[in-house]
Scaffold this motif. Structure first.
Motif, PDB file in Angstrom:
ATOM      1  N   LEU A  89       0.840  -1.203   0.000  1.00 30.40           N
ATOM      2  CA  LEU A  89       0.000   0.000   0.000  1.00 30.40           C
ATOM      3  C   LEU A  89       0.878   1.258   0.000  1.00 30.40           C
ATOM      4  CD1 LEU A  89      -2.988   0.716   0.012  1.00 30.40           C
ATOM      5  CD2 LEU A  89      -2.934   0.686   2.506  1.00 30.40           C
ATOM      6  N   ALA A  90       1.915   1.231   0.828  1.00 29.12           N
ATOM      7  CA  ALA A  90       2.810   2.404   0.891  1.00 29.12           C
ATOM      8  C   ALA A  90       3.506   2.617  -0.450  1.00 29.12           C
ATOM      9  CB  ALA A  90       3.832   2.214   2.011  1.00 29.12           C
ATOM     10  N   GLY A  91       3.769   1.502  -1.153  1.00 32.56           N
ATOM     11  CA  GLY A  91       4.361   1.627  -2.493  1.00 32.56           C
ATOM     12  C   GLY A  91       3.407   2.335  -3.441  1.00 32.56           C
ATOM     13  N   ALA A  92       2.115   1.996  -3.297  1.00 30.24           N
ATOM     14  CA  ALA A  92       1.107   2.657  -4.143  1.00 30.24           C
ATOM     15  C   ALA A  92       1.008   4.145  -3.783  1.00 30.24           C
ATOM     16  CB  ALA A  92      -0.249   1.972  -3.974  1.00 30.24           C
ATOM     17  N   TRP A  93       1.119   4.442  -2.494  1.00 29.08           N
ATOM     18  CA  TRP A  93       1.053   5.857  -2.079  1.00 29.08           C
ATOM     19  C   TRP A  93       2.260   6.639  -2.611  1.00 29.08           C
ATOM     20  CZ3 TRP A  93       0.247   4.862   3.889  1.00 29.08           C
ATOM     21  CH2 TRP A  93      -1.051   4.385   4.099  1.00 29.08           C
ATOM     22  N   ASP A  94       3.412   5.978  -2.632  1.00 32.03           N
ATOM     23  CA  ASP A  94       4.659   6.598  -3.109  1.00 32.03           C
ATOM     24  C   ASP A  94       4.910   7.971  -2.477  1.00 32.03           C
ATOM     25  OD1 ASP A  94       7.017   6.818  -4.488  1.00 32.03           O
ATOM     26  OD2 ASP A  94       6.100   7.705  -6.270  1.00 32.03           O
ATOM     27  N   GLN A  95       4.902   7.985  -1.156  1.00 34.19           N
ATOM     28  CA  GLN A  95       5.113   9.258  -0.457  1.00 34.19           C
ATOM     29  C   GLN A  95       6.612   9.509  -0.239  1.00 34.19           C
ATOM     30  OE1 GLN A  95       1.929  11.076   1.088  1.00 34.19           O
ATOM     31  NE2 GLN A  95       1.747  10.112  -0.916  1.00 34.19           N
ATOM     32  N   ASN A  96       7.019  10.722  -0.461  1.00 35.93           N
ATOM     33  CA  ASN A  96       8.388  11.109  -0.104  1.00 35.93           C
ATOM     34  C   ASN A  96       8.306  11.614   1.330  1.00 35.93           C
ATOM     35  OD1 ASN A  96      10.789  12.347   0.384  1.00 35.93           O
ATOM     36  ND2 ASN A  96      10.882  13.423  -1.571  1.00 35.93           N
ATOM     37  N   SER A  97       8.565  10.706   2.271  1.00 43.17           N
ATOM     38  CA  SER A  97       8.210  10.975   3.664  1.00 43.17           C
ATOM     39  C   SER A  97       9.277  11.809   4.363  1.00 43.17           C
ATOM     40  CB  SER A  97       7.983   9.644   4.379  1.00 43.17           C
ATOM     41  OG  SER A  97       7.233   9.855   5.532  1.00 43.17           O
ATOM     42  N   ALA A  98       9.488  13.015   3.881  1.00 39.27           N
ATOM     43  CA  ALA A  98      10.505  13.892   4.472  1.00 39.27           C
ATOM     44  C   ALA A  98       9.862  14.961   5.355  1.00 39.27           C
ATOM     45  CB  ALA A  98      11.322  14.548   3.356  1.00 39.27           C
ATOM     46  N   LEU A  99       8.774  15.561   4.862  1.00 37.83           N
ATOM     47  CA  LEU A  99       8.193  16.727   5.533  1.00 37.83           C
ATOM     48  C   LEU A  99       6.738  16.460   5.889  1.00 37.83           C
ATOM     49  CD1 LEU A  99       9.616  19.381   3.061  1.00 37.83           C
ATOM     50  CD2 LEU A  99      10.561  18.754   5.290  1.00 37.83           C
ATOM     51  N   PRO A 104       1.553  14.040   5.388  1.00 34.54           N
ATOM     52  CA  PRO A 104       1.141  13.954   6.791  1.00 34.54           C
ATOM     53  C   PRO A 104       0.839  12.535   7.272  1.00 34.54           C
ATOM     54  CG  PRO A 104      -0.530  15.054   5.439  1.00 34.54           C
ATOM     55  CD  PRO A 104       0.663  14.884   4.584  1.00 34.54           C
ATOM     56  N   ALA A 105       0.229  11.708   6.404  1.00 38.59           N
ATOM     57  CA  ALA A 105      -0.168  10.372   6.879  1.00 38.59           C
ATOM     58  C   ALA A 105       1.058   9.552   7.270  1.00 38.59           C
ATOM     59  CB  ALA A 105      -0.960   9.649   5.790  1.00 38.59           C
ATOM     60  N   THR A 106       2.068   9.539   6.405  1.00 32.30           N
ATOM     61  CA  THR A 106       3.235   8.687   6.694  1.00 32.30           C
ATOM     62  C   THR A 106       4.077   9.276   7.818  1.00 32.30           C
ATOM     63  OG1 THR A 106       4.432   9.769   4.892  1.00 32.30           O
ATOM     64  CG2 THR A 106       3.318   7.700   4.380  1.00 32.30           C
ATOM     65  N   ALA A 107       4.143  10.615   7.888  1.00 34.17           N
ATOM     66  CA  ALA A 107       4.889  11.240   8.996  1.00 34.17           C
ATOM     67  C   ALA A 107       4.193  10.932  10.322  1.00 34.17           C
ATOM     68  CB  ALA A 107       4.995  12.745   8.773  1.00 34.17           C
ATOM     69  N   HIS A 108       2.869  10.906  10.293  1.00 31.40           N
ATOM     70  CA  HIS A 108       2.108  10.632  11.515  1.00 31.40           C
ATOM     71  C   HIS A 108       2.311   9.178  11.962  1.00 31.40           C
ATOM     72  CE1 HIS A 108      -0.849  11.587  14.495  1.00 31.40           C
ATOM     73  NE2 HIS A 108      -1.577  10.523  14.158  1.00 31.40           N
ATOM     74  N   LEU A 109       2.259   8.247  11.018  1.00 29.20           N
ATOM     75  CA  LEU A 109       2.457   6.834  11.371  1.00 29.20           C
ATOM     76  C   LEU A 109       3.838   6.611  11.978  1.00 29.20           C
ATOM     77  CD1 LEU A 109       0.847   5.094   8.255  1.00 29.20           C
ATOM     78  CD2 LEU A 109      -0.023   5.095  10.603  1.00 29.20           C
ATOM     79  N   THR A 327      17.180  12.421   9.884  1.00 30.07           N
ATOM     80  CA  THR A 327      17.802  11.358   9.072  1.00 30.07           C
ATOM     81  C   THR A 327      18.869  11.912   8.134  1.00 30.07           C
ATOM     82  OG1 THR A 327      16.046  11.670   7.444  1.00 30.07           O
ATOM     83  CG2 THR A 327      15.745   9.895   9.028  1.00 30.07           C
ATOM     84  N   PRO A 328      19.796  11.059   7.714  1.00 32.68           N
ATOM     85  CA  PRO A 328      20.809  11.517   6.751  1.00 32.68           C
ATOM     86  C   PRO A 328      20.178  11.942   5.424  1.00 32.68           C
ATOM     87  CG  PRO A 328      21.422   9.392   7.688  1.00 32.68           C
ATOM     88  CD  PRO A 328      20.032   9.683   8.148  1.00 32.68           C
ATOM     89  N   GLU A 329      19.074  11.282   5.032  1.00 33.63           N
ATOM     90  CA  GLU A 329      18.472  11.605   3.730  1.00 33.63           C
ATOM     91  C   GLU A 329      17.419  12.690   3.882  1.00 33.63           C
ATOM     92  OE1 GLU A 329      17.643   8.823   5.355  1.00 33.63           O
ATOM     93  OE2 GLU A 329      18.771   7.167   4.498  1.00 33.63           O
ATOM     94  N   LEU A 330      17.178  13.408   2.773  1.00 31.89           N
ATOM     95  CA  LEU A 330      16.009  14.286   2.717  1.00 31.89           C
ATOM     96  C   LEU A 330      14.849  13.462   2.138  1.00 31.89           C
ATOM     97  CD1 LEU A 330      14.600  17.013   2.982  1.00 31.89           C
ATOM     98  CD2 LEU A 330      15.522  17.622   0.738  1.00 31.89           C
ATOM     99  N   SER A 331      14.945  13.105   0.855  1.00 35.68           N
ATOM    100  CA  SER A 331      13.903  12.269   0.247  1.00 35.68           C
ATOM    101  C   SER A 331      14.063  10.838   0.743  1.00 35.68           C
ATOM    102  CB  SER A 331      14.053  12.278  -1.269  1.00 35.68           C
ATOM    103  OG  SER A 331      13.904  13.594  -1.746  1.00 35.68           O
ATOM    104  N   ARG A 332      12.967  10.242   1.120  1.00 33.92           N
ATOM    105  CA  ARG A 332      13.073   8.895   1.714  1.00 33.92           C
ATOM    106  C   ARG A 332      11.721   8.193   1.634  1.00 33.92           C
ATOM    107  NH1 ARG A 332      11.183   9.725   6.689  1.00 33.92           N
ATOM    108  NH2 ARG A 332      12.295   8.050   7.716  1.00 33.92           N
ATOM    109  N   ARG A 333      11.780   6.853   1.594  1.00 36.59           N
ATOM    110  CA  ARG A 333      10.524   6.106   1.551  1.00 36.59           C
ATOM    111  C   ARG A 333       9.922   6.055   2.957  1.00 36.59           C
ATOM    112  NH1 ARG A 333       9.694   0.734   2.658  1.00 36.59           N
ATOM    113  NH2 ARG A 333      11.379  -0.261   3.794  1.00 36.59           N
ATOM    114  N   ALA A 334       8.641   5.725   3.008  1.00 35.95           N
ATOM    115  CA  ALA A 334       7.903   5.811   4.271  1.00 35.95           C
ATOM    116  C   ALA A 334       8.023   4.502   5.052  1.00 35.95           C
ATOM    117  CB  ALA A 334       6.446   6.149   3.975  1.00 35.95           C
ATOM    118  N   ARG A 335       9.191   4.302   5.660  1.00 39.18           N
ATOM    119  CA  ARG A 335       9.428   3.036   6.379  1.00 39.18           C
ATOM    120  C   ARG A 335       8.494   2.857   7.571  1.00 39.18           C
ATOM    121  NH1 ARG A 335      14.389   5.035   5.175  1.00 39.18           N
ATOM    122  NH2 ARG A 335      15.344   3.837   3.508  1.00 39.18           N
TER     123      ARG A 335
END
Ligand SMILES: Cc1ncc(COP(=O)(O)O)c(C=O)c1O
Length: 452
Positions: A89-99, A104-109, A327-335
């Motif tokens: 599902l997160a792959g389908a969302w393809d969020q760049n979970s930086a900001l 918001p959804a992935t940052a909140h999780l 994190t060291p990265e700016l752009s990152r997947r929503a682990r």
């Protein structure tokens, strides 16, 4: 699109449904057939179904069955079905979970998972966390915070001014520290070779009475879970001595940190909550898909100062937690999505059961090997077993034959001069029956070369 994605899901499901009945290592023929993929970059487009078919038909057979129940190499977990589902599902969302504001959804999780984990480990709730690729980068991130903090206390701003001309930092590790911890120190300019190595005992535990006297700035790196033996450094004792000297204490708990959340194992981690930073993996014992790990740091400012993209001395002020400030990265997947889903689905009891079950399997394997007359080298305190089948060449021959047989997969190691086979039980999928089948095959193969 629908058909393609449904076919991808069907193929993935068939792969997992059949994984227990195939041999664990890929056959030589399957690996050789990867050569069929070698071609020039096609000039024009190809039907996505054809590309998907190539992946599954040629690559699936050439994978190692690490997602299955009888892979005991390294410390590699599988993927809990809910963690894999969340990953899809997160792959389908393809969020760049930086900001936060952008995703918001992935940052909140991520934030929720962090809070649960701090509670589970009984760490202070103000600790900062960085969701990174694995323990190597978790060690790197936590040690970057350590470097910031110990040098700041020596009136040196390492992010602004670098290490050239900085006060020297004393770094202490155990002689059996994981090589990736040493690599992280190298990446941070603290040197792979200039560390002080404290001697260890037969299980790889740092000998507290050999801790050198420390002058600041200093960082002491402890280990919770040795990759060979599963042993833990005497955390409480060393932590107290190091803190008395003003040193920062970091714990590499790539898999051992999870013992802190398991009442029957928590005695192994006594005092761990007093450290200043910790590193662990999710892709090992939490059984989420690769790649996924966590750095935790007691002083959030130290981690933000080392990692935030804005001025290192002026952490971003935001009402929300921006994942990339840590994190060291700016752009990152929503682990955090898979981590949240695994924890939400397992619950505290499910997690405790997963850890205890794998440890029980390890003890059963050790007991079976010992009662067949083989030498188990370590005290099996966790999920790691080290066994020797005789001289080095005999043990290596047995390991190689076990890998070829394919019932299970174990790897070789050298533990304090002795060649051994490592067994690491880290997968949610391993059941009693897998343990017995594996033990039978290991003993059958080991006996083949034995003198009558
Ligand atoms: C104690 C320890 N630290 C660090 C690592 C490196 O972890 P990763 O490969 O997830 O970066 C490992 C891997 O097994 C480990 O056992």
């Amino acid at each position: 699109m629908r058909q393609l994605l449904e076919h991808a899901a069907q193929r993935s499901i068939s792969y997992l449904e059949n994984i227990s009945s195939r041999q664990v290592a890929p056959t030589a023929q399957a690996v050789a057939e990867l050569a069929l993929l070698d071609e020039a970059l096609p000039e024009g487009p190809t039907e996505p179904e054809i590309t998907l078919g190539m992946l599954d038909d040629l690559c699936s057979p050439a994978t190692m069955a690490t997602a299955g129940p009888r892979f005991f190499g390294f410390v590699i977990g599988g993927s809990l079905p809910i963690a894999l589902a969340a990953n899809w599902l997160a792959g389908a969302w393809d969020q760049n979970s930086a900001l936060y504001n952008v995703t918001p959804a992935t940052a909140h999780l991520e934030l929720l998972a962090l809070r649960w984990l701090l509670g589970l480990f009984r760490f202070p709730e103000e600790c900062a966390g960085a969701f990174v690729t694995g323990a190597t980068m978790a060690n790197f991130s936590a040690l970057a915070a350590a470097r910031n903090s110990v040098l700041r206390r020596a009136d040196w701003n390492v992010e602004a001014d670098g290490l050239i001309g900085a006060p020297p930092v004393t770094v202490v590790v155990g002689a059996e520290a994981h090589p990736t911890l040493i690599k992280s120190l190298g990446l941070l300019g603290l040197g792979r070779s200039r560390v002080i190595k404290v001697p260890v005992d037969s299980q790889g535990r740092m000998r507290a009475d050999n801790l050198p006297s420390l002058t600041t700035p200093a960082i002491v790196c402890l280990q919770a879970g040795n990759v060979n033996t599963g042993s833990f450094d005497p955390i409480s004792e060393i932590c107290q001595a190091a803190h008395a000297s003003g040193a920062w204490v970091h714990v590499d708990g790539a898999f051992g940190l999870w013992a802190a959340g398991v009442p029957s194992l928590a005695h192994l981690t006594t005092g761990i909550e007093d450290a200043d930073s910790w590193a662990t993996d999710f892709h090992k014992w939490l059984n989420v898909p690769y790649d996924s790990g966590l750095a935790l740091v007691r002083d959030p400012d130290a981690l933000r100062a080392a990692m935030a993209v804005t001025a290192e001395y002026l952490p971003t002020s935001s009402p929300f937690r921006n994942p990339s400030d840590y994190t060291p990265e700016l752009s990152r997947r929503a682990r955090g999505v898979e981590v949240w889903a695994a924890l939400r689905s397992l619950g505290r009891k499910g997690l405790v059961d997963l850890v205890e079950r794998t440890c029980r399997h390890a003890r059963r394997l050790a007991e079976g090997l010992r009662s067949a007359g083989y030498h188990v080298l370590n005290d099996v305190v966790l999920n790691q077993v080290l066994v020797a089948f005789g001289e080095a060449d005999t043990t290596l021959r047995v390991v190689s034959d076990i890998q070829k047989d394919g019932t299970c997969w174990c790897g070789p190691t050298v533990w304090q001069g002795q060649t051994a086979m490592r067994i690491s039980v880290s997968s949610w999928a391993t059941k009693e029956d897998d343990v017995e089948r594996s033990l039978d095959s290991i003993l059958r193969i080991a006996r083949q070369g034995r003198q009558p």
